[in-house]
Design an enzyme around this catalytic site. Structure first.
Site, PDB file in Angstrom:
ATOM      1  N   GLY A  23       0.805  -1.212   0.000  1.00 55.89           N
ATOM      2  CA  GLY A  23       0.000   0.000   0.000  1.00 55.89           C
ATOM      3  C   GLY A  23       0.838   1.261   0.000  1.00 55.89           C
ATOM      4  O   GLY A  23       0.503   2.247   0.652  1.00 55.89           O
ATOM      5  N   ALA A  24       1.932   1.259  -0.780  1.00 56.18           N
ATOM      6  CA  ALA A  24       2.916   2.337  -0.681  1.00 56.18           C
ATOM      7  C   ALA A  24       2.752   3.424  -1.728  1.00 56.18           C
ATOM      8  O   ALA A  24       3.635   4.264  -1.871  1.00 56.18           O
ATOM      9  CB  ALA A  24       4.328   1.756  -0.772  1.00 56.18           C
ATOM     10  N   ASN A  25       1.636   3.447  -2.447  1.00 57.23           N
ATOM     11  CA  ASN A  25       1.460   4.490  -3.458  1.00 57.23           C
ATOM     12  C   ASN A  25       0.883   5.777  -2.871  1.00 57.23           C
ATOM     13  O   ASN A  25       0.870   6.816  -3.525  1.00 57.23           O
ATOM     14  CB  ASN A  25       0.573   3.996  -4.605  1.00 57.23           C
ATOM     15  N   THR A  26       0.393   5.718  -1.622  1.00 58.93           N
ATOM     16  CA  THR A  26      -0.225   6.894  -1.018  1.00 58.93           C
ATOM     17  C   THR A  26      -0.139   6.804   0.501  1.00 58.93           C
ATOM     18  O   THR A  26       0.177   5.756   1.066  1.00 58.93           O
ATOM     19  CB  THR A  26      -1.707   7.011  -1.455  1.00 58.93           C
ATOM     20  N   GLY A  27      -0.420   7.926   1.174  1.00 58.09           N
ATOM     21  CA  GLY A  27      -0.586   7.929   2.627  1.00 58.09           C
ATOM     22  C   GLY A  27       0.608   7.436   3.412  1.00 58.09           C
ATOM     23  O   GLY A  27       1.765   7.735   3.104  1.00 58.09           O
ATOM     24  N   GLY A  29       1.934   4.479   3.739  1.00 60.08           N
ATOM     25  CA  GLY A  29       2.851   3.605   3.014  1.00 60.08           C
ATOM     26  C   GLY A  29       3.812   4.380   2.153  1.00 60.08           C
ATOM     27  O   GLY A  29       5.007   4.066   2.077  1.00 60.08           O
ATOM     28  N   SER A 147      -3.934  -0.292  14.550  1.00 56.72           N
ATOM     29  CA  SER A 147      -4.692   0.948  14.702  1.00 56.72           C
ATOM     30  C   SER A 147      -5.187   1.072  16.133  1.00 56.72           C
ATOM     31  O   SER A 147      -5.371   0.065  16.842  1.00 56.72           O
ATOM     32  CB  SER A 147      -5.883   0.946  13.742  1.00 56.72           C
ATOM     33  N   TYR A 173     -13.778  -3.450  11.150  1.00 59.30           N
ATOM     34  CA  TYR A 173     -12.454  -2.834  11.080  1.00 59.30           C
ATOM     35  C   TYR A 173     -11.675  -3.105  12.367  1.00 59.30           C
ATOM     36  O   TYR A 173     -10.493  -3.468  12.328  1.00 59.30           O
ATOM     37  CB  TYR A 173     -12.585  -1.328  10.854  1.00 59.30           C
TER      38      TYR A 173
END
Length: 301
Positions: A23-27, A29, A147, A173
């Site tokens: 998940g490293a394309n945004t946020g 990550g 989280s 979640y």
């Protein structure tokens, strides 16, 4: 290195290390991967959208590549793991960062409730398939991002893991984030029993302003859009606990890192304490067994 004032500037030189960040394309990550790359690591962005991943890699610079990974499909996870093992027989760091939050009741391609299937079972599978590449490497780590939600309305509903009888976005979640911690602690116990060089560590970002809020209730989204800078810290700050868990030489297996400010919502990273139920050995072991059964993955520890 001051444990109370740890920042991105304290990340040691990473030349020679190979890191996979999901998940490293945004946020969170993206911020995690960018710092690792800037410190010299060879970084693989494991992402669902290759185009967005390549755009993110171009923004980072350094030795960064992209691997397609859809954690909601065990077939995709297996393909990604095979490609990663072929390209990088030796791994120093796996950061299980990707996730979905507060989604409507949906199922993954394998029929799992989407949040549990993506956030826990997808990463369980990926870790199990990559662990052989980590085990021989001194200082190697598996870092899984949990989280604050692991404390709220959270339990492992073994009688209805996939939420087929009723559904709560927040409850599902919370279950997935509690599972991340249970998995980390059981993995660490198994690694320690083997005397492995690899350790398992967890982290959480506090309250961070990322794309994850897009499925939140409308009032929450509106508040974040209007007061985001007051309610939440930037993604770069939220990534610090993950970076410390991944790179601080003093980190021990089984530790959990989060922001050091009030309520662990923001602030510089420090070791924090997770909920009592996350330390329930019987639940850890039962979840592990169920996860193996659901995914068909057996760990080499």
């Amino acid at each position: 290195m001051s444990s109370a004032r740890w920042t991105a500037g304290d990340v040691p030189d990473q030349h020679g290390r190979v890191a996979v960040v999901t998940g490293a394309n945004t946020g969170l990550g993206f911020e995690t991967a960018a710092v690792l790359a800037a410190r010299g690591a060879t970084v693989v962005l494991a992402v669902r959208d290759v185009g967005r991943g390549e755009a993110a890699a171009a923004r980072m610079g350094g030795d960064v590549s992209v691997q397609r990974l859809d954690l909601s499909s065990l077939g995709s996870v297996r393909e990604a793991a095979q490609a990663l093992r072929a390209a990088h027989p030796r791994l120093d760091l796996l950061v299980n960062n990707a996730g979905v939050m507060y989604t409507p009741r949906e199922t993954t391609q394998d029929g799992f409730e989407r949040q549990f299937g993506t956030n826990h079972l997808g990463h369980f599978t990926l870790t199990g398939l990559l662990l052989d590449a980590l085990l021989p490497v001194p200082g190697s780590r598996v870092v899984t991002v949990s989280s604050l939600a692991h404390r709220f309305r959270a339990a492992i509903r073994f009688e209805d893991l996939q939420w087929e009888r009723s559904y709560s976005r927040a409850g599902a979640y919370g279950q997935s984030k509690l599972a991340n911690l249970l998995f980390t602690y059981e993995l660490q116990r198994r690694l320690a029993a083997r005397g492995a060089a690899t350790i398992a560590v967890a982290a959480h970002p506090g309250v961070s302003n990322t794309e994850l809020v897009r499925n939140s209730p409308a009032p929450v989204r509106a508040a974040m859009e209007r007061f985001g800078s007051l309610l939440a810290q930037p993604a770069a700050a939220g990534a610090l606990p993950t970076l410390r868990a991944a790179t601080d030489p003093a980190v021990l297996g089984g530790q959990y890192f989060g922001p050091g400010g009030p309520g662990e919502s923001r602030g510089l990273p420090r070791p924090v304490v997770s909920s009592p139920q996350s330390h329930d050995l019987a639940v850890q072991q039962r979840l592990w067994a169920v996860s193996e059964e659901l995914t068909g993955v057996r760990f080499p520890v």
